[in-house]
Design an enzyme around this catalytic site. Structure first.
Site, PDB file in Angstrom:
ATOM      1  N   GLU A 109       0.821  -1.213   0.000  1.00 50.59           N
ATOM      2  CA  GLU A 109       0.000   0.000   0.000  1.00 50.59           C
ATOM      3  C   GLU A 109       0.856   1.265   0.000  1.00 50.59           C
ATOM      4  O   GLU A 109       0.470   2.271  -0.597  1.00 50.59           O
ATOM      5  CB  GLU A 109      -0.958  -0.029   1.184  1.00 50.59           C
ATOM      6  CG  GLU A 109      -2.045  -1.093   1.011  1.00 50.59           C
ATOM      7  CD  GLU A 109      -2.871  -1.306   2.247  1.00 50.59           C
ATOM      8  OE1 GLU A 109      -4.104  -1.383   2.123  1.00 50.59           O
ATOM      9  OE2 GLU A 109      -2.288  -1.416   3.352  1.00 50.59           O
ATOM     10  N   GLU A 129      -4.124  -9.317   4.014  1.00 47.67           N
ATOM     11  CA  GLU A 129      -4.908  -8.927   5.195  1.00 47.67           C
ATOM     12  C   GLU A 129      -6.057  -9.873   5.488  1.00 47.67           C
ATOM     13  O   GLU A 129      -6.394 -10.122   6.657  1.00 47.67           O
ATOM     14  CB  GLU A 129      -5.426  -7.495   5.028  1.00 47.67           C
ATOM     15  CG  GLU A 129      -4.382  -6.417   5.290  1.00 47.67           C
ATOM     16  CD  GLU A 129      -3.472  -6.147   4.107  1.00 47.67           C
ATOM     17  OE1 GLU A 129      -2.653  -5.214   4.193  1.00 47.67           O
ATOM     18  OE2 GLU A 129      -3.573  -6.874   3.093  1.00 47.67           O
TER      19      GLU A 129
END
Length: 255
Positions: A109, A129
């Site tokens: 990210e 995640e």
């Protein structure tokens, strides 16, 4: 310069920002987030700096959020700037990710929060995640479907499985693939090339590209006209035209 976990170095008109927690695979804790925010302030605040390069030490870009620190109550976010002090920051200057090794979770990210990505051929990218009961909330779920086709983005987000640098390049996520150990050198070269251009124009390109996402086409052109009216009133536009006519390199002043 910098903090213990984030170092900065000025290389010409480029600010090199390095996450330096090799013992923790450059995972992002509160100290790293604060250090990255401070480094970005340094980049944005100095007119002599035209671009930034973000990388990590020890052959790893970043393993993402430091889960051990998070379990102890540390936040890897900075107010108003999001994860790592970067993913929601409003940056006007170009930022390039130089990725060696793993860019996982929040590390991926951070790279998605940059404008360009240069990756070594042995780099890997992933958003795992969902394997931890979470979602890629540092921009992964939002940005990835905007960068690559929806179904391919959802495969990465729903399986949590990583992809190689070559696969990331094929998906359109990576600008350059380099031999192992050379991502930083190529990223710095790209930053130097970008820095030759007018700083006001670079900032305008970023604002238009970012703010036009999701707008109807007519509104996007209206937004662009506003940016162009500011640019055409600048001294740099006249300098660019004059330099072209005189067959010389322009001397930008950022005004």
């Amino acid at each position: 310069m910098g903090t213990t976990d984030v170092n900065t170095e000025r290389i010409g008109s480029t600010l090199l920002i390095t996450i330096d927690r090799p013992q923790g695979r450059n995972a992002v804790n509160a100290a790293v987030a604060a250090g990255l925010a401070a480094a970005l302030d340094e980049l944005e605040g100095d007119p002599a700096l035209r671009a930034g390069v973000l990388t990590g030490t020890g052959g790893t870009f970043s393993a993402g959020m430091d889960l051990k620190a998070a379990l102890q109550g540390e936040s890897p976010e900075v107010a108003g700037r999001g994860f790592g002090g970067l993913v929601e920051a409003d940056l006007t200057k170009p930022l390039i990710a130089a990725v060696e090794g793993w860019a996982m979770g929040g590390g991926f990210e951070l790279a998605l929060g940059c404008d360009l990505i240069v990756a070594a051929e042995d780099a890997k990218f992933g958003l795992p995640e969902v394997k931890r009961g979470l979602v890629a909330a540092g921009g992964g779920v939002i940005r990835l479907p905007q960068r690559i086709p929806y179904h391919l983005a959802m495969e990465l987000l729903l399986t949590g499985e990583p992809v190689t640098a070559r696969r990331a390049e094929a998906l359109g996520l990576v600008n350059r693939i380099t031999p192992s150990g050379e991502a930083l050198a190529i990223a710095l070269r790209l930053a130097e090339q970008i820095a030759l251009n007018a700083p006001l124009a670079l900032a305008a390109v970023k604002r238009i590209a970012r703010n036009a996402v999701g707008l109807p086409e007519a509104e996007a052109f209206t937004l662009q006209r506003t940016e162009l009216s500011r640019l055409t009133a600048s001294a740099d536009v006249r300098e660019g035209m004059t330099a072209f006519a005189e067959r010389r390199a322009p001397q930008w002043i950022g005004r």
